[in-house]
Design a protein around this motif. Structure first.
Motif, PDB file in Angstrom:
ATOM      1  N   UNK C 255       0.801  -1.215   0.000  1.00  0.00           N
ATOM      2  CA  UNK C 255       0.000   0.000   0.000  1.00  0.00           C
ATOM      3  C   UNK C 255       0.840   1.275   0.000  1.00  0.00           C
ATOM      4  N   UNK C 256       1.731   1.389   0.915  1.00  0.00           N
ATOM      5  CA  UNK C 256       2.443   2.649   1.083  1.00  0.00           C
ATOM      6  C   UNK C 256       3.258   2.992  -0.160  1.00  0.00           C
ATOM      7  N   UNK C 257       3.796   1.954  -0.797  1.00  0.00           N
ATOM      8  CA  UNK C 257       4.633   2.223  -1.956  1.00  0.00           C
ATOM      9  C   UNK C 257       3.829   2.534  -3.212  1.00  0.00           C
ATOM     10  N   UNK C 258       2.527   2.289  -3.102  1.00  0.00           N
ATOM     11  CA  UNK C 258       1.658   2.478  -4.256  1.00  0.00           C
ATOM     12  C   UNK C 258       1.623   3.932  -4.711  1.00  0.00           C
ATOM     13  N   UNK C 259       1.690   4.800  -3.759  1.00  0.00           N
ATOM     14  CA  UNK C 259       1.461   6.210  -4.084  1.00  0.00           C
ATOM     15  C   UNK C 259       2.772   6.934  -4.293  1.00  0.00           C
ATOM     16  N   UNK C 260       3.079   7.217  -5.528  1.00  0.00           N
ATOM     17  CA  UNK C 260       4.279   7.979  -5.822  1.00  0.00           C
ATOM     18  C   UNK C 260       4.104   9.376  -5.250  1.00  0.00           C
ATOM     19  N   UNK C 261       5.141   9.906  -4.709  1.00  0.00           N
ATOM     20  CA  UNK C 261       5.006  11.236  -4.137  1.00  0.00           C
ATOM     21  C   UNK C 261       5.985  12.164  -4.821  1.00  0.00           C
ATOM     22  N   UNK C 262       5.525  13.320  -5.129  1.00  0.00           N
ATOM     23  CA  UNK C 262       6.380  14.268  -5.829  1.00  0.00           C
ATOM     24  C   UNK C 262       5.977  15.634  -5.309  1.00  0.00           C
ATOM     25  N   UNK C 263       6.930  16.418  -5.030  1.00  0.00           N
ATOM     26  CA  UNK C 263       6.630  17.764  -4.541  1.00  0.00           C
ATOM     27  C   UNK C 263       6.049  18.600  -5.678  1.00  0.00           C
ATOM     28  N   UNK C 402       2.172   8.409 -21.642  1.00  0.00           N
ATOM     29  CA  UNK C 402       1.405   7.688 -20.624  1.00  0.00           C
ATOM     30  C   UNK C 402       1.755   6.203 -20.630  1.00  0.00           C
ATOM     31  N   UNK C 403       2.764   5.835 -21.408  1.00  0.00           N
ATOM     32  CA  UNK C 403       3.158   4.429 -21.620  1.00  0.00           C
ATOM     33  C   UNK C 403       1.943   3.507 -21.720  1.00  0.00           C
ATOM     34  N   UNK C 404       1.122   3.787 -22.751  1.00  0.00           N
ATOM     35  CA  UNK C 404      -0.027   2.940 -23.030  1.00  0.00           C
ATOM     36  C   UNK C 404       0.469   1.719 -23.798  1.00  0.00           C
ATOM     37  N   UNK C 405       0.105   0.552 -23.297  1.00  0.00           N
ATOM     38  CA  UNK C 405       0.566  -0.680 -23.940  1.00  0.00           C
ATOM     39  C   UNK C 405      -0.353  -1.018 -25.103  1.00  0.00           C
ATOM     40  N   UNK C 413     -10.374  -0.394 -29.378  1.00  0.00           N
ATOM     41  CA  UNK C 413     -10.005  -0.014 -28.018  1.00  0.00           C
ATOM     42  C   UNK C 413     -10.311  -1.092 -26.988  1.00  0.00           C
ATOM     43  N   UNK C 414     -11.329  -1.939 -27.245  1.00  0.00           N
ATOM     44  CA  UNK C 414     -11.639  -2.957 -26.234  1.00  0.00           C
ATOM     45  C   UNK C 414     -10.583  -4.050 -26.171  1.00  0.00           C
ATOM     46  N   UNK C 415      -9.623  -4.051 -27.112  1.00  0.00           N
ATOM     47  CA  UNK C 415      -8.602  -5.079 -27.034  1.00  0.00           C
ATOM     48  C   UNK C 415      -7.556  -4.742 -25.957  1.00  0.00           C
ATOM     49  N   UNK C 416      -7.640  -3.544 -25.376  1.00  0.00           N
ATOM     50  CA  UNK C 416      -6.679  -3.161 -24.340  1.00  0.00           C
ATOM     51  C   UNK C 416      -7.127  -3.651 -22.961  1.00  0.00           C
ATOM     52  N   UNK C 417      -6.175  -3.730 -22.039  1.00  0.00           N
ATOM     53  CA  UNK C 417      -6.518  -4.067 -20.661  1.00  0.00           C
ATOM     54  C   UNK C 417      -7.178  -2.861 -20.002  1.00  0.00           C
ATOM     55  N   UNK C 418      -7.850  -3.092 -18.879  1.00  0.00           N
ATOM     56  CA  UNK C 418      -8.581  -2.024 -18.191  1.00  0.00           C
ATOM     57  C   UNK C 418      -7.713  -0.815 -17.896  1.00  0.00           C
ATOM     58  N   UNK C 419      -6.518  -1.069 -17.390  1.00  0.00           N
ATOM     59  CA  UNK C 419      -5.631   0.032 -17.040  1.00  0.00           C
ATOM     60  C   UNK C 419      -5.261   0.850 -18.263  1.00  0.00           C
ATOM     61  N   UNK C 420      -5.007   0.172 -19.357  1.00  0.00           N
ATOM     62  CA  UNK C 420      -4.638   0.888 -20.581  1.00  0.00           C
ATOM     63  C   UNK C 420      -5.829   1.626 -21.181  1.00  0.00           C
ATOM     64  N   UNK C 421      -7.020   1.026 -21.061  1.00  0.00           N
ATOM     65  CA  UNK C 421      -8.220   1.749 -21.503  1.00  0.00           C
ATOM     66  C   UNK C 421      -8.347   3.049 -20.713  1.00  0.00           C
ATOM     67  N   UNK C 422      -8.091   2.950 -19.408  1.00  0.00           N
ATOM     68  CA  UNK C 422      -8.192   4.133 -18.568  1.00  0.00           C
ATOM     69  C   UNK C 422      -7.208   5.198 -19.043  1.00  0.00           C
ATOM     70  N   UNK C 423      -6.023   4.756 -19.420  1.00  0.00           N
ATOM     71  CA  UNK C 423      -5.028   5.727 -19.877  1.00  0.00           C
ATOM     72  C   UNK C 423      -5.448   6.367 -21.212  1.00  0.00           C
ATOM     73  N   UNK C 424      -6.173   5.601 -22.026  1.00  0.00           N
ATOM     74  CA  UNK C 424      -6.672   6.176 -23.280  1.00  0.00           C
ATOM     75  C   UNK C 424      -7.653   7.303 -22.970  1.00  0.00           C
ATOM     76  N   UNK C 452      -0.683   2.368  -9.838  1.00  0.00           N
ATOM     77  CA  UNK C 452       0.549   3.075  -9.530  1.00  0.00           C
ATOM     78  C   UNK C 452       0.873   4.064 -10.653  1.00  0.00           C
ATOM     79  N   UNK C 453       0.726   3.608 -11.870  1.00  0.00           N
ATOM     80  CA  UNK C 453       1.041   4.485 -13.001  1.00  0.00           C
ATOM     81  C   UNK C 453       0.100   5.681 -13.058  1.00  0.00           C
ATOM     82  N   UNK C 454      -1.186   5.418 -12.780  1.00  0.00           N
ATOM     83  CA  UNK C 454      -2.141   6.526 -12.808  1.00  0.00           C
ATOM     84  C   UNK C 454      -1.750   7.561 -11.754  1.00  0.00           C
ATOM     85  N   UNK C 455      -1.374   7.083 -10.577  1.00  0.00           N
ATOM     86  CA  UNK C 455      -0.976   8.035  -9.522  1.00  0.00           C
ATOM     87  C   UNK C 455       0.253   8.833  -9.937  1.00  0.00           C
TER      88      UNK C 455
END
Lengths: 357, 318, 515
Positions: C255-263, C402-405, C413-424, C452-455
């Motif tokens: 969990x804790x590592x999930x959220x990238x933090x950037x100032x 966005x490193x969309x796979x 578009x439905x041939x993509x995975x959920x995460x990649x659809x979200x990035x689209x 993680x990537x979305x964050x």
């Protein structure tokens, strides 16, 4: 996600039988056209002669023009049942303008517009009828099926009212009114090919370009695919839909003009049941009735399949009853193949995904 | 799946074609016979007789149907012209809208022989062989008035408003009936040549005018529809007459339901068209004027059994 | 994630497994919903199944109920492999499911609903009397009193639930699946339901109970199974666990590592909303006089329960609802009356919650979806038609950024995975060059890596000066990502917390505030 190359590498060996089958199915309409033409050419020598091809194309032009407008409508997820009636109304409008002119009662004069004006006015009437369809659908949220069904009756009724059910005959105009030459539209040709065929070619090219390279075209596909997404993406859905029906009305008016000119007469029953053949051409061309999927090119080929079939069966002397049976089987068969293709496509997507696991 | 469908399709096509024996009749000239929807036996019979006569005279025939659609008729014309037919026998799809198609055939050197319905322009077709609808209407109207004892209320069911024949027949009826002071028309409605419409229109009229004594119709199909409505309502006292002389109508007359009809000389017109086409192809002339009118025959219960297929029965022929 | 240590404990105690799934995998276009799931259901117990949204609970249940077929794997009932190809099959095996959305016909009576599809007929005619008697008995057995002739539409939700249970019992259900049965019930109705559930357990019926409400789950359950991202991550006896354990299993240790933090620097006010309201048909408000502002480089979290009006508020901001009132400024420009298009052009972009329903046109390609909202940018010099090259450049640059796979942007578009659809969908929003990005549950139903990537993307955008409105139902996520958090309840803003002040307890407290 930073290994794009690896997924590509893995894709290659998967260009297998299913991929080929899919390719085969994608080109199915074209294949159908080739087969149907080949069968007729075999059975009736001279079927594929230049003159006969021109005649078939001329017949196809009518349906293809309606199909072009219908394709936009169906791509957007709608349907236009009024095209046949608008064909009839347009023919009557054009016929009336040539034979009777515009009667201005208050001034006590009759204005005979120039032939070009007749054509333009008629086209505008077609666009207006389409716009009414569009407005009823978008503003009053009437289902397209119902709205255009209403227009089917209204336009047909108006066509009858225009001359109390009588035909406007001998639409050649009079030299003293400067409105001659209307019959050239149907009878004239350029480089040995009839104007109506040229019109079909021009309309098809423009429509292809509009559908592929204009924001409007993309919007039509998007609305048909997912109306809500389109809306949230800033697409002016209502405006786009209205324009779609205006295009259909425009194409119908063009067909009305061509038929009236070919017959040199305008009959109020012109174009009865044309909407059904137009829809058949669109669907045969691979456009999904659910919207969002399909192409202008497909529709043109679809129209040719129907046209070649009809003319071929006539040449071979099949009875009308048998002609109808065969037409019906071909249309439904095409849709069956369409569904098979969709399922195969889905399977391929799933396969590739599992491979990527 | 696709392959399978294709094989099925091609097989169906080839077997049907070969069973019809269309191919390989080289040499013989072709005559096209184009008529309105053959669902109406009137046109079906006409097409059969004309084609049979033409074949008897040594021609190949193509039988086509234009569905009363002038545009389709035009397309059929273009197709058969391209196929190089020698002549066209036509029952047309509209007096005005047909002129261009016939002109096109003439320009291609193909003679058109019109039967039953005429066109508005002369000098385009080689022959226009039409039955004398006006004469047929007047003899029918006279008999109708006689049946009604020249008095009482009656109804008229007219054909399609856009059809010339509908107007001519109606004119013929009224030129007779309007002269008789006792005859009163209480309703005039179109039933578009259709049996179903004839039925429903008659039902409606019966509601408004239960006291009618007679119904005069623009053709047999409408008359049969109206007769059915009358029988359903138990009104077999109402005199109902048709027009055309179809076998169905004759059968009805023999059963005592319909009272009369005017017989179209279909057989004669169709045969004449084929004979004249043959003459024209061989000699370039029919030797007859373009417009030829053939009188109609009144069919009543007395003579109904002597006619079938729009012609006198064979044994009665001389 | 192969947490199966606890399983042995059960076998030791010789507890009877009535049904289990073996290596069940389900793939949807774009989503791997279940990945090798071995799920045990214990005889005569209340088997609780928990997991985050999109963890695969509903899919698993649909497979058991015959509404979906698994891509791989086996289902074993009483030691024998069975194939459930339709709801009818499931019913024949004694498996019955009560869905979140009760599947009753509101226009028909209780008795008619209970016997729908299995009408008691004599010589082809429905025996209404007998049906009514049976229906009455069934409901009476559940200690409820209802007239079997009442129309279902006239019943409260709680009573409708009882009818569904009666319907399941009438089919001789041995295994009863309840999917979120209490989500629409009042407290008293929940108590009634629990009594009925205990009743059923007494009768030896096995129950699978799915819920988000962890306290409720721990109160009623015998065994608990936790699903996460399509895997079973834990299985325990309820009395051995507590809420913390469940949450930990549900969210995962990383969990804790999930959220990238950037100032990122927070700048001037970008978006100002005053008195935004959306009336509800039939009285009240869906969005109730909401006012707030958003600054440059700020991630403003919006927390609340389902139905608190968060998504509706975003839609009002976007101009998607004509009935909305209130004032909205973007920078110095007032956009309160603008159409969706005006607002997109002014610099608002929305990434909707349900990406397949609202965010994507599934019939179009990846590229066409990405550029759908920004087409006017790729027109030629005269603004007439689209230039492929411009489109391609934009699409490629964002696929990279966005490193969309995706192997080919022209693939559907439905041939993509959920995460990649979200990035689209995200790329589509970003391509309109927005100033404010509104993300509605952007991590729903996507795997941990993609989350993680979305964050990471969100942090980067904030650092570039975008203002971000971030709607989420997941506390951990919203606490870790937001600079400031607004809490909504019943259409109103019921709490505002800075990053320092915000705690889970405070957010939950504010989210159930009924004032």
């Amino acid at each position: 996600m930073r290994e794009d190359t690896s997924t590509q590498k893995r894709r290659l060996p998967y260009f297998n039988k299913t991929d080929l089958l899919q390719l085969f199915l994608r080109g199915r309409v074209f294949l159908a056209l080739i087969i149907v033409s080949a069968v007729f050419a075999l059975l009736s020598p001279g079927f594929l002669s230049v003159t006969n091809i021109i005649i078939i194309s001329k017949h196809v032009a009518i349906n293809a023009l309606l199909g072009i407008g219908m394709t936009f409508v169906i791509l957007s997820g709608g349907i236009d049942l009024s095209v046949g009636s608008i064909v009839g109304l347009s023919a009557m409008i054009a016929g009336g303008l040539i034979n009777e002119g515009i009667q201005m009662n208050t001034l006590g004069i009759i204005l005979f517009p120039h032939t070009w004006m007749v054509i333009i006015i008629t086209l505008i009437v077609g666009i207006i009828m389409g716009a009414i369809n569009g407005l009823v659908i978008t503003r009053f949220k009437v289902a397209p099926f119902i709205a255009t069904l209403g227009m089917l009756y209204v336009a047909r009724g108006l066509a009858g009212l225009r001359n109390n059910g009588y035909t406007f005959s001998n639409l050649v105009g009079k030299p003293e009114f400067g409105n001659t030459g209307f019959d050239r539209l149907g009878a004239g040709s350029f480089l040995g090919v009839n104007y109506s065929i040229w019109i079909m070619v021009v309309f098809a090219l423009v429509a292809y370009f509009v559908s592929k390279r204009l924001p409007f075209g993309r919007h039509v596909y998007a609305i048909g695919g997912n109306r809500r997404t389109a809306e949230l993406s800033g697409v002016r859905v209502n405006r786009t839909e209205t324009i779609v029906y205006m295009i259909s009305g425009f194409c119908s008016a063009m067909v009305g003009l061509i038929i009236a000119s070919q017959l040199v007469a305008a009959h109020p029953a012109t174009g009865e049941a044309f909407e059904l053949t137009a829809i058949a051409a669109v669907v045969l061309g691979g456009t999904s009735l659910m919207g969002g999927r399909g192409s202008i090119g497909g529709t043109i080929i679809g129209a040719f399949v129907i046209g070649v079939l009809v003319d071929g069966l006539v040449v071979l002397g099949f009875s009308t009853f048998l002609q109808n049976v065969i037409k019906g089987i071909v249309i439904v068969g095409a849709i069956v193949i369409d569904q098979v293709q969709l399922r195969i496509q889905e399977r391929i997507i799933l396969q590739k995904q599992e491979l990527n696991l | 799946m696709k392959k399978f469908l294709l094989i099925v399709f091609v097989t169906v096509l080839i077997t049907t074609v070969s069973s019809l024996g269309i191919f390989a009749q080289e040499g013989a000239k072709t005559i096209a016979v184009i008529v309105p929807p053959v669902e109406n036996p009137f046109f079906g019979t006409m097409q059969e007789i004309a084609a049979a006569k033409a074949e008897e005279l040594g021609y190949k025939t193509i039988k086509l149907v234009h569905d009363d659609d002038a545009n389709k008729q035009m397309e059929l014309f273009e197709t058969v012209i391209a196929q190089g037919v020698a002549a066209i026998i036509l029952d047309n799809a509209g007096a005005d809208a047909t002129v261009a198609a016939v002109q096109k055939a003439k320009d291609a050197g193909i003679g058109c022989f019109l039967v039953d319905r005429e066109i508005t322009k002369e000098g385009v077709a080689v022959s226009q062989i039409i039955s004398n609808n006006y004469q047929g209407a007047t003899i029918l109207a006279e008999y109708f008035a006689e049946l009604m004892n020249e008095e009482g209320k009656y109804v008229e069911l007219t054909g399609k408003d856009t059809d010339t024949n509908a107007h001519i027949r109606s004119q013929g009826y009224h030129d007779v009936l309007d002269q008789i002071p006792g005859m009163e028309m209480v309703a005039q409605q179109t039933a578009n040549w259709s049996q179903t419409e004839g039925y429903s229109v008659m039902e409606t009229i019966l509601q408004q005018h239960p006291d009618i004594k007679g119904v005069i119709c623009g053709n047999d199909t409408m008359a049969l529809g109206a007769q059915a409505a009358l029988l359903t309502a138990g009104r077999d006292d109402v005199i109902c007459v048709g027009f055309d002389g179809s076998d169905d109508a004759i059968e009805s007359i023999l059963k005592g339901e319909l009272k009369a009809t005017s017989l179209q000389p279909v057989a004669e017109m169709a045969t004449q068209a084929a004979i004249q086409a043959d003459l024209w192809i061989r000699t370039g002339s029919t030797g007859k004027p373009e417009k030829q009118s053939i009188d109609m025959v009144l069919i009543t219960p007395e003579n109904a059994d002597q006619y079938e297929k729009f012609a006198p029965k064979p044994q009665k022929k001389d | 994630m192969e947490d199966k240590a606890t399983v042995s404990e059960f076998s030791n105690r010789d507890i009877d497994i009535i049904m289990r799934t073996e290596n069940v995998t389900k793939v949807f276009p774009g989503i791997i919903a279940l990945d090798g799931v071995n799920y045990n259901i214990y005889r005569g117990k209340i088997n609780v199944l928990v997991g985050e949204n999109g963890a695969g609970k509903s899919t698993l249940m649909k497979i058991l109920a015959g509404n979906e077929q698994c891509t791989k794997g086996r289902i074993i009932l009483e030691g024998e492999e069975i194939h459930i190809n339709s709801p009818q099959d499931a019913m024949n095996y004694g498996i019955s499911i009560i869905y979140q959305e009760l599947d009753l016909c509101p226009n028909m009576s209780i008795a008619e609903n209970i016997f729908l599809g299995r009408e008691i007929v004599k010589r082809g005619i429905i025996e209404n009397k007998i049906q009514q008697e049976h229906a009455y008995k069934l409901i009476h057995h559940l200690e409820q009193e209802m007239d079997p002739n009442t129309l279902v539409s006239e019943l409260r939700i709680g009573a409708q639930q009882i009818v569904t249970i009666a319907k399941a019992l009438s089919q001789d259900a041995r295994i009863l699946v309840m999917d979120e049965p209490t989500s629409a019930l009042s407290t008293t109705e929940v108590e009634v339901l629990f009594r009925v559930i205990y009743e059923l357990k007494e009768r030896g019926i096995t129950i699978i109970y799915i819920s988000h409400k962890l306290d409720e789950v721990l109160h009623i359950g015998d065994n608990i199974t936790v699903l996460r991202d399509g895997h079973i991550v834990a299985e325990e006896v309820v009395k051995n666990v507590n809420i913390e354990w469940v949450i930990e299993k549900m969210i995962g240790r990383k969990l804790e590592r999930l959220f990238a933090s950037k100032r990122h620097k927070i700048g001037k006010v970008l978006l100002q909303v005053e008195d935004l309201s959306l009336p509800r048909v039939g009285g009240g408000y869906i969005v109730n006089h909401v006012s707030f502002n958003l600054q440059e480089g700020e991630i403003l979290g919006i927390y609340g329960l389902k139905g608190a009006g968060r998504s509706e508020m975003l839609e009002c901001l976007m101009g998607a609802n004509m009935l909305a009132t209130g004032k909205i400024w973007l920078g110095d420009k007032e956009i309160s009356n603008g159409t969706i298009l005006d607002r997109i052009q002014a610099g608002l972009a929305l990434v909707p919650e349900d990406r397949q329903r609202d965010g994507l046109v599934l019939t179009l390609s990846v590229a066409d979806n990405m550029i759908l909202a920004s087409l006017e940018k790729y027109l030629n010099r005269f603004g007439l038609f689209l230039v492929s090259k411009k489109e391609k450049n934009a699409v490629h640059s964002f696929i990279k950024e966005l490193s969309i796979k995706v192997s080919d942007p022209k693939s559907i578009v439905i041939s993509l995975s959920g995460g990649n659809q979200q990035k689209v969908v995200l790329a589509k929003g970003l391509l309109t060059s927005p100033k404010v990005l509104m993300l509605d549950e952007p991590t729903r139903g996507i795997d941990v890596g993609a989350k993680h990537e979305v964050f990471e993307i969100m942090q980067n955008l904030a650092a570039q000066g975008y203002g971000i409105l971030f709607v989420s139902s997941e506390l951990k996520e919203i606490l870790a990502m937001s600079d400031r958090i607004l809490v909504m309840s019943k259409g109103k803003i019921t709490g505002e917390f800075t990053k320092e002040m915000a705690t889970e307890a405070r957010l939950i407290n504010a989210s159930v505030n009924d004032k």
